[in-house]
Scaffold this active site. Structure first.
Site, PDB file in Angstrom:
ATOM      1  N   TYR A  26      37.279 -28.884  50.125  1.00  0.00           N
ATOM      2  CA  TYR A  26      37.207 -30.153  49.393  1.00  0.00           C
ATOM      3  C   TYR A  26      37.780 -31.300  50.230  1.00  0.00           C
ATOM      4  CZ  TYR A  26      38.166 -33.924  46.244  1.00  0.00           C
ATOM      5  OH  TYR A  26      38.219 -35.182  45.708  1.00  0.00           O
ATOM      6  N   PRO A  79      42.487 -44.389  49.062  1.00  0.00           N
ATOM      7  CA  PRO A  79      42.493 -43.595  47.818  1.00  0.00           C
ATOM      8  C   PRO A  79      41.894 -42.221  48.066  1.00  0.00           C
ATOM      9  CG  PRO A  79      40.740 -45.241  47.774  1.00  0.00           C
ATOM     10  CD  PRO A  79      41.561 -45.519  49.006  1.00  0.00           C
ATOM     11  N   ALA A  81      41.578 -38.485  46.031  1.00  0.00           N
ATOM     12  CA  ALA A  81      41.740 -37.861  44.716  1.00  0.00           C
ATOM     13  C   ALA A  81      42.633 -36.622  44.786  1.00  0.00           C
ATOM     14  CB  ALA A  81      40.359 -37.475  44.186  1.00  0.00           C
ATOM     15  N   SER A 108      44.071 -43.479  43.764  1.00  0.00           N
ATOM     16  CA  SER A 108      42.727 -43.160  43.257  1.00  0.00           C
ATOM     17  C   SER A 108      42.699 -43.090  41.733  1.00  0.00           C
ATOM     18  CB  SER A 108      42.298 -41.804  43.826  1.00  0.00           C
ATOM     19  OG  SER A 108      41.151 -41.327  43.149  1.00  0.00           O
ATOM     20  N   TYR A 132      37.132 -46.300  39.763  1.00  0.00           N
ATOM     21  CA  TYR A 132      35.791 -45.836  39.438  1.00  0.00           C
ATOM     22  C   TYR A 132      35.544 -46.329  38.025  1.00  0.00           C
ATOM     23  CZ  TYR A 132      35.431 -42.382  43.269  1.00  0.00           C
ATOM     24  OH  TYR A 132      35.337 -41.757  44.479  1.00  0.00           O
ATOM     25  N   THR A 158      35.173 -48.932  43.873  1.00  0.00           N
ATOM     26  CA  THR A 158      34.351 -48.121  44.781  1.00  0.00           C
ATOM     27  C   THR A 158      32.909 -48.138  44.301  1.00  0.00           C
ATOM     28  OG1 THR A 158      36.234 -46.745  45.348  1.00  0.00           O
ATOM     29  CG2 THR A 158      34.058 -45.782  45.716  1.00  0.00           C
ATOM     30  N   LYS A 228      34.818 -51.543  47.750  1.00  0.00           N
ATOM     31  CA  LYS A 228      34.916 -50.467  48.751  1.00  0.00           C
ATOM     32  C   LYS A 228      33.615 -49.684  48.821  1.00  0.00           C
ATOM     33  CE  LYS A 228      37.667 -46.314  49.832  1.00  0.00           C
ATOM     34  NZ  LYS A 228      36.888 -45.160  49.421  1.00  0.00           N
ATOM     35  N   HIS A 252      32.932 -43.584  52.452  1.00  0.00           N
ATOM     36  CA  HIS A 252      33.623 -42.563  51.652  1.00  0.00           C
ATOM     37  C   HIS A 252      34.010 -41.368  52.536  1.00  0.00           C
ATOM     38  CE1 HIS A 252      33.991 -42.150  47.112  1.00  0.00           C
ATOM     39  NE2 HIS A 252      34.605 -41.061  47.528  1.00  0.00           N
ATOM     40  N   ARG A 255      31.366 -38.527  52.789  1.00  0.00           N
ATOM     41  CA  ARG A 255      31.260 -37.591  51.661  1.00  0.00           C
ATOM     42  C   ARG A 255      30.139 -37.946  50.695  1.00  0.00           C
ATOM     43  NH1 ARG A 255      36.016 -34.785  51.135  1.00  0.00           N
ATOM     44  NH2 ARG A 255      36.204 -34.767  48.877  1.00  0.00           N
ATOM     45  N   GLY A 285      37.336 -42.032  59.845  1.00  0.00           N
ATOM     46  CA  GLY A 285      37.449 -41.527  61.210  1.00  0.00           C
ATOM     47  C   GLY A 285      38.565 -42.123  62.052  1.00  0.00           C
ATOM     48  N   ARG A 287      41.810 -41.976  63.649  1.00  0.00           N
ATOM     49  CA  ARG A 287      42.726 -40.859  63.954  1.00  0.00           C
ATOM     50  C   ARG A 287      43.789 -41.234  64.967  1.00  0.00           C
ATOM     51  NH1 ARG A 287      40.454 -39.826  60.022  1.00  0.00           N
ATOM     52  NH2 ARG A 287      39.003 -38.132  59.575  1.00  0.00           N
ATOM     53  N   ARG A 307      42.018 -38.807  55.102  1.00  0.00           N
ATOM     54  CA  ARG A 307      42.438 -37.442  55.441  1.00  0.00           C
ATOM     55  C   ARG A 307      43.741 -37.392  56.238  1.00  0.00           C
ATOM     56  NH1 ARG A 307      36.984 -37.740  55.821  1.00  0.00           N
ATOM     57  NH2 ARG A 307      35.731 -36.367  54.482  1.00  0.00           N
TER      58      ARG A 307
END
Ligand code: FMN
Length: 363
Positions: A26, A79, A81, A108, A132, A158, A228, A252, A255, A285, A287, A307
């Site tokens: 996930y 954000p 989840a 989120s 949302y 979003t 967003k 996103h 995703r 992305g 990093r 992430r």
């Protein structure tokens, strides 16, 4: 344990080892063939820096202005989840990490805590709320009201998810949000007591949003509204024309729509279209501190990381998420020094150029 992790990729590997397959799928996964997921990372590497020498500097700062306030670094927490899946304190720990790093956390709608207890967990921190829009307008309105009442300084709506993306990792593992986790904003819409899939969650949201919906939201809301999920000059223009205080260039994290533009490739046209009429942020992305510097040089006011902050939380709780933000701050600080810039505001288009074609796919 976290002391030995020297960059974001180290945190990524450590998180992958720690999380079970369903949860890892996930958090790590993307949509379809995950081409956009990968390209979000590689597209930052398609730019090269043009550093300037002999700038006569001995001090550099990463502080920057955003929506009228100062933050310690132009890297916000995106954000993400269900943070309670990777740490028992979930969003509360993330909020404290962002606060101690001196930056904004964007909470989120699909958090495992309501906006108020997250605010109370990090009273000195700065917070935005990601929205949302539920089909049940009462749920949406109550959320916005609660966020505004407890000091969230912006609403980030979003717009790239009229349906959930095709997340094949989740389908393979049969991933569901466990009933015991508690997702209060979803429970407000459906009641509690059963595990639900990500797809079912998206089905609670209003798919048919329009620019006039955005305009009404922005005019009713007492804090700035950002949009967003914008990837084109056309939509960026419409967003600022319909009352948005800014846009977040985002897909996103790869995703939703696989094979859409990588955010590094969409950013320049959005910056040009907005023409300073609102803030421009970008995520996807990022990093390295160098990625942050390239985004700022291309005209972003700030970036968000999804992430990376989550990997930090998964590996080391609040301290881990804080360390990830600190690593990005240290890397940005060094990049500014080596580029001859005293602060993020000094980075501009003259500091970047496209990589020579031959190097694009070899790195
Ligand atoms: C596991 C996960 C959950 C996410 N949940 C949300 C969400 O609830 N709302 C939202 O607007 N974006 C969500 N996003 C997207 C992030 O806000 C952000 O756009 C993306 O993670 C940026 O890419 P990065 O992970 O490469 O930094 C999520 C991303 C991930 C990885």
């Amino acid at each position: 344990m976290i002391e030995g992790l020297v960059n974001v990729s180290d945190f990524e590997r450590a998180a992958e080892e720690k999380l079970d397959a369903g949860v890892a799928g996930y958090f790590f996964g993307g949509a379809g063939d995950e081409l956009t997921l990968r390209e979000n990372v590689s597209a930052w590497g398609h730019w090269r820096l043009r550093p300037r020498m002999l700038a006569g500097l001995s001090e550099w700062r990463t502080e920057t202005e955003l929506l009228g306030g100062e933050i310690a670094l132009p890297v916000l927490v995106a954000p993400v989840a269900y943070q309670g899946l990777v740490d028992p304190e979930g969003e509360a720990a993330m909020a404290r990490a962002a606060a101690s790093a001196g930056t904004v956390m964007c909470l989120s709608t699909l958090a495992t805590m309501r906006p108020r207890p997250v605010a109370e967990a990090a009273p000195g921190g700065r917070r935005w709320f990601q929205l949302y829009c539920f089909q049940d307008e009462g749920v949406t309105r109550a959320l916005v009201e609660e966020a505004c009442e407890c000091g969230y300084e912006a609403i980030v709506v979003t717009v790239d998810a009229p349906r959930g993306g095709n997340r094949e990792r989740d389908r393979r593992t049969g991933f569901k949000i466990p009933a015991e986790l508690g997702v209060p904003n979803v429970e407000a819409a459906v009641g509690s007591g059963r595990a639900i899939t990500i797809e079912e969650t998206f089905e609670l949201m209003e798919p048919a949003l329009t620019w006039s919906y955005l305009e009404d939201l922005a005019s009713d809301c007492r804090v700035p509204v950002l949009v967003k999920g914008v990837l084109t000059a056309e939509d960026a223009t419409l967003a600022v024309e319909h009352g948005a205080a800014g846009v977040v260039v985002s897909n996103h994290g790869g995703r939703q729509l696989d094979r859409c533009l990588a955010t590094a490739d969409a950013l320049p046209e959005v910056v040009d279209a907005v023409e300073g009429r609102g803030a421009v942020l970008v995520d996807g992305g990022i990093r390295r501190g160098v990625d942050v510097a390239i985004a700022l040089a291309l005209g972003a006011d700030a970036v968000l990381v999804g992430r990376p902050a989550l990997w930090g939380l998964a590996v080391g709780g609040e301290a881990g998420a804080h360390r990830v933000l600190d690593l990005l701050r240290e890397e940005l600080h060094l990049t500014l020094a080596l580029c001859g810039c005293a602060s993020p505001a000094e980075l501009g288009r003259a500091h970047v150029q496209r990589a020579p074609a031959a190097s694009l796919y070899s790195a």
